[in-house]
Design a protein around this motif. Structure first.
Motif, PDB file in Angstrom:
ATOM      1  N   GLU A   1      11.566  -1.105  -1.105  1.00 40.55           N
ATOM      2  CA  GLU A   1      11.280  -2.544  -1.361  1.00 40.55           C
ATOM      3  C   GLU A   1      10.382  -2.757  -0.208  1.00 40.55           C
ATOM      4  N   LEU A   2       9.221  -3.665  -0.408  1.00 44.38           N
ATOM      5  CA  LEU A   2       8.477  -4.306   0.519  1.00 44.38           C
ATOM      6  C   LEU A   2       8.569  -5.865   0.607  1.00 44.38           C
ATOM      7  N   PRO A   3       8.071  -6.335   1.611  1.00 45.91           N
ATOM      8  CA  PRO A   3       8.054  -7.762   1.674  1.00 45.91           C
ATOM      9  C   PRO A   3       7.564  -8.644   0.613  1.00 45.91           C
ATOM     10  N   LEU A   4       8.156  -9.594   0.369  1.00 39.95           N
ATOM     11  CA  LEU A   4       7.784 -10.551  -0.927  1.00 39.95           C
ATOM     12  C   LEU A   4       7.972 -10.071  -2.254  1.00 39.95           C
ATOM     13  N   ASN A   5       8.460  -8.615  -2.203  1.00 38.92           N
ATOM     14  CA  ASN A   5       8.557  -7.914  -3.544  1.00 38.92           C
ATOM     15  C   ASN A   5       7.117  -7.458  -3.987  1.00 38.92           C
ATOM     16  N   ALA A   6       6.322  -7.083  -2.864  1.00 41.05           N
ATOM     17  CA  ALA A   6       5.092  -6.595  -2.984  1.00 41.05           C
ATOM     18  C   ALA A   6       5.095  -5.152  -3.650  1.00 41.05           C
TER      19      ALA A   6
ATOM     20  N   VAL B   1      -4.369  -2.007  12.358  1.00 39.83           N
ATOM     21  CA  VAL B   1      -4.514  -3.166  11.469  1.00 39.83           C
ATOM     22  C   VAL B   1      -2.802  -3.280  10.861  1.00 39.83           C
ATOM     23  N   SER B   2      -2.376  -4.472  11.093  1.00 37.71           N
ATOM     24  CA  SER B   2      -0.817  -4.549  10.604  1.00 37.71           C
ATOM     25  C   SER B   2      -0.761  -4.370   9.023  1.00 37.71           C
ATOM     26  N   GLY B   3       0.475  -3.705   8.553  1.00 38.70           N
ATOM     27  CA  GLY B   3       0.481  -3.996   7.055  1.00 38.70           C
ATOM     28  C   GLY B   3       0.002  -4.928   6.225  1.00 38.70           C
TER      29      GLY B   3
ATOM     30  N   LEU C   1       2.950 -12.991   8.183  1.00 36.06           N
ATOM     31  CA  LEU C   1       4.297 -13.302   7.587  1.00 36.06           C
ATOM     32  C   LEU C   1       5.284 -13.566   8.610  1.00 36.06           C
ATOM     33  N   ALA C   2       5.367 -12.974   9.655  1.00 35.68           N
ATOM     34  CA  ALA C   2       6.446 -13.231  10.807  1.00 35.68           C
ATOM     35  C   ALA C   2       5.669 -12.912  12.121  1.00 35.68           C
ATOM     36  N   SER C   3       6.348 -12.587  13.106  1.00 37.61           N
ATOM     37  CA  SER C   3       5.775 -12.568  14.383  1.00 37.61           C
ATOM     38  C   SER C   3       5.001 -11.416  14.903  1.00 37.61           C
ATOM     39  N   TYR C   4       3.843 -11.418  14.455  1.00 38.75           N
ATOM     40  CA  TYR C   4       2.559 -10.152  14.758  1.00 38.75           C
ATOM     41  C   TYR C   4       1.365 -10.795  14.589  1.00 38.75           C
ATOM     42  N   VAL C   5       0.437 -10.136  14.608  1.00 40.96           N
ATOM     43  CA  VAL C   5      -1.010 -10.562  14.556  1.00 40.96           C
ATOM     44  C   VAL C   5      -1.702  -9.524  13.759  1.00 40.96           C
ATOM     45  N   PRO C   6      -2.747  -9.894  12.559  1.00 39.50           N
ATOM     46  CA  PRO C   6      -3.121  -9.062  11.693  1.00 39.50           C
ATOM     47  C   PRO C   6      -3.815  -7.858  12.105  1.00 39.50           C
TER      48      PRO C   6
END
Length: 161
Positions: free
Chosen positions: A145-150, A46-48, A31-36
């Motif tokens: 809060e988490l990204p995208l309201n997850a 493993v990224s979030g 969703l941004a500047s990183y790799v899975p």
């Protein structure tokens, strides 16, 4: 270092996924500047991972308000499945030796304190797929809060061959 889990005498992660009726999804694009996921030495970080299904969140909101604890547990399981997809795309599940650490984040309504039960969704998935090698150290953290309201997010560290 121990033997990869799909090696001789180990658990075949692919067979276990099939027995569980699970199919690995496509890797969730960042969703941004990183790799899975990234490998360094004998570890994959493993990224979030959010509980995205075909690019969409099946539910949004805080656990303990818009999302029940039971729904949160299922969403954490989806996060775990997405983490497995990230590992598969980087090195293949056959190289996994051990799930080392899982960190789970739960977007929590005020007063909600069952974060460990929610993150069991991912922990239990890893146990179901990898057996004893799926048992891991863990943190389950309530956040505002988490990204995208997850409702949940999971990150994983894995030892690999």
């Amino acid at each position: 270092m121990t033997t990869p889990i799909s090696g001789e005498g180990g658990v075949d992660a692919y067979a276990r996924l099939a027995e569980l009726g699970l199919t690995l999804p496509k890797v969730v694009p960042p969703l941004a500047s990183y790799v899975p996921a990234v490998q360094t030495g004998n570890y994959v970080y493993v990224s979030g991972q959010l509980p995205l299904v075909e690019g969409k969140l099946p539910q949004i909101g805080k656990v303990g308000a818009e999302v029940t604890a039971e729904q949160g547990t299922e969403l954490a399981r989806l996060c775990g499945l997405n983490a497995l997809a990230a590992i598969e795309s980087l090195i293949g599940l056959g190289r996994v030796v051990k799930i080392v650490k899982l960190t789970g984040f739960v977007a929590s309504a005020p007063g909600f304190t069952a974060q460990p039960a929610v993150i069991n969704g991912a922990s239990n998935l890893f146990g179901d797929v990898f057996g004893e090698q799926g048992r891991h150290a863990r943190s389950a953290v309530g956040v505002s809060e988490l990204p995208l309201n997850a409702p949940v997010e999971v990150e994983v560290i894995v030892e690999v061959a």
